[in-house]
Design a protein around this motif. Structure first.
Motif, mmCIF file in Angstrom:
data_model
loop_
_atom_site.group_PDB
_atom_site.id
_atom_site.type_symbol
_atom_site.label_atom_id
_atom_site.label_comp_id
_atom_site.label_asym_id
_atom_site.label_seq_id
_atom_site.Cartn_x
_atom_site.Cartn_y
_atom_site.Cartn_z
ATOM 1 N N THR A 1 2.648 1.470 -3.698
ATOM 2 C CA THR A 1 1.874 1.866 -4.650
ATOM 3 C C THR A 1 1.107 3.264 -4.510
ATOM 4 O O THR A 1 0.157 3.841 -5.391
ATOM 5 N N HIS A 31 0.949 -1.230 -0.017
ATOM 6 C CA HIS A 31 0.083 0.104 -0.049
ATOM 7 C C HIS A 31 0.899 1.282 -0.002
ATOM 8 O O HIS A 31 0.474 2.378 -0.679
ATOM 9 N N PHE A 81 -8.650 -1.176 -3.331
ATOM 10 C CA PHE A 81 -7.739 -0.976 -3.709
ATOM 11 C C PHE A 81 -7.668 -0.445 -5.411
ATOM 12 O O PHE A 81 -6.975 -0.044 -6.161
ATOM 13 N N LYS A 139 -4.294 0.548 -8.067
ATOM 14 C CA LYS A 139 -3.831 -0.407 -7.031
ATOM 15 C C LYS A 139 -4.411 -1.812 -7.495
ATOM 16 O O LYS A 139 -3.933 -2.774 -7.093
#
Length: 436
Positions: A216, A213, A435, A229
């Motif tokens: 990205t 996390h 994401f 993501k």
């Protein structure tokens, strides 16, 4: 709050009433702290958050500013408001809110409020204090890891970071502690069973998520432009090498140098260049598709008016700084269960202090060649075609290209969890949606 009371005293009561109207026996309230300098300095600038004029709340009868929400962008105002709440809640008129409840407020210290013989008692609990934590997100998880066994924990939030941090620390919860997230409001309100999601995804992937996390794109670290993501998450899930590399980032600097090479290969994959393991060669490949010579003697001509540098992956020097920042953030998130989550220094992990603020160190070394001679082939007489060109993806491209500096987007592409829970069918579906 939809309707904000006119005085600070009534604001204090309404906030406390909101926190304590649940059925839980223990309520924990956490607030951000504002370190200076901070790795969130860049995000504060983008959001318009700053330390403007000093603000003092003198008492509960003081009238709030007319534009209360706008004033919350003033860090001095927010700090003054939180300090006022902590002082005001110990007043005896607040006793009705503390009946049959224990309330912890974690700010610069951890304050414990409870009702004893009809009076409010406030004490400080050093064991539950975590002054080294800057964000409320990690403080929440720190407290969750202190909850006694065989308990149910419900976290009210609307932040992707908390879910990721929670999944990365599930192994540190005490026995039979069941963790839930409550997200959204009204018809969009949802409950996420984090414990079940952890079982579905598995411990290896969950421990890799904080690093992934941060890498990205998040509040502290820029994102790869237009890569999002969802697709990178799919790539991560399909590779044990990538999962292991992101899991080990929290141990920096005690990590193998191969991890940098693995994450470099990961970047090539998210740019659709799976055959590459070197980002500089991947940049050359993308650049050469627009600017290539069919013949070595051909005059170099630009075939397009503009070249969008944002379509290139970061160069190796930039990527190293991104990985260092990711290692620092991952260290904090993955160790949220500790009072002191990291011993690393931002200045050694991809940031630099400029005018009392931490700014990104984009790369090290020269941005451009120091002289033209560094990029010229002086003598072509002894160079054959195989020497003058490199083989990439079964096509030959001119080895001499300009170095195009790429800045990654500072938008983390995060969305409110409450808008994404509609696709809640399985553990993988939930995470992919968050994401997206």
């Amino acid at each position: 709050m939809r309707e904000i009371p006119a005085s600070f005293g009534n604001i204090s009561k309404k906030i406390l009433q909101t926190f304590t109207r649940c059925t839980a026996g223990t309520v924990i309230v956490t607030f951000d702290e504002y370190f200076s300098p901070s790795i969130k300095d860049n995000e504060h600038t983008l959001r318009g958050t700053n330390r403007s004029q000093r603000y003092q709340i003198k008492g509960p009868d003081q009238v709030r500013p007319a534009d209360f929400l706008s004033e919350l962008r003033n860090i001095n105002f927010k700090e003054s408001l939180v300090s006022f709440l902590i002082e005001d809640w110990k007043n005896q008129e607040m006793v009705t809110f503390f009946k049959n409840k224990t309330v912890y407020v974690n700010y610069k210290n951890c304050y414990k409020f409870l009702e004893v013989n009809g009076a409010v008692v406030r004490t400080e609990d050093e064991n539950k204090a975590c002054p080294a934590h800057e964000e409320a997100d990690t403080k929440v998880i720190f407290h969750a890891c202190q909850v006694e066994p065989d308990s149910n924990v419900l976290i009210r939030c609307s932040d992707t970071d908390i879910l990721v941090i929670a999944l990365g620390n599930m192994q540190h919860l005490k026995e039979n502690v069941r963790l839930w997230l409550k997200v959204g409001v009204g018809n969009a309100e949802r409950f996420i069973n984090v414990s079940k999601l952890y079982e579905s995804l598995g411990p290896d992937l969950c421990q890799a998520l904080p690093g992934f996390h941060a890498f990205t794109g998040c509040d502290f670290n820029p994102a790869f432009f237009k890569k999002g993501k969802k697709r990178p998450l799919t790539i991560l899930q399909n590779s044990t090498d990538f999962i292991e590399a992101f899991s080990k980032l929290k141990n920096y600097p005690d990590i193998e140098t191969q991890i940098f090479d693995i994450l470099e290969r990961f970047v090539c994959c998210i740019y659709g260049l799976k055959k590459f393991t070197d980002v500089n060669e991947a940049r050359l490949s993308i650049f050469a598709k627009s600017f290539k010579c069919n013949d070595i003697e051909e005059t170099f001509k630009i075939k397009t008016k503009n070249f969008d540098g944002s379509i290139l992956p970061p160069c190796k020097s930039e990527l190293r700084q991104q990985i260092l920042r990711c290692a620092y953030i991952s260290s904090i998130w993955s160790n949220a269960y500790r009072q002191n989550p990291t011993v690393l220094s931002p200045s050694n992990c991809g940031w630099q202090e400029i005018r009392d603020k931490l700014e990104f160190r984009w790369f090290e070394g020269d941005q451009l060649p120091t002289s033209v001679s560094e990029v010229l082939i002086k003598d072509h007489s002894n160079i054959n075609d195989s020497d003058a060109n490199i083989q990439i993806d079964n096509e030959e491209y001119d080895e001499e290209t300009t170095h195009n500096q790429v800045s990654t987007s500072e938008d983390s592409d995060e969305e409110d969890i409450s808008c994404l829970m509609e696709s809640f069918r399985s553990g993988e579906d939930v995470l992919s949606s968050i994401f997206d």
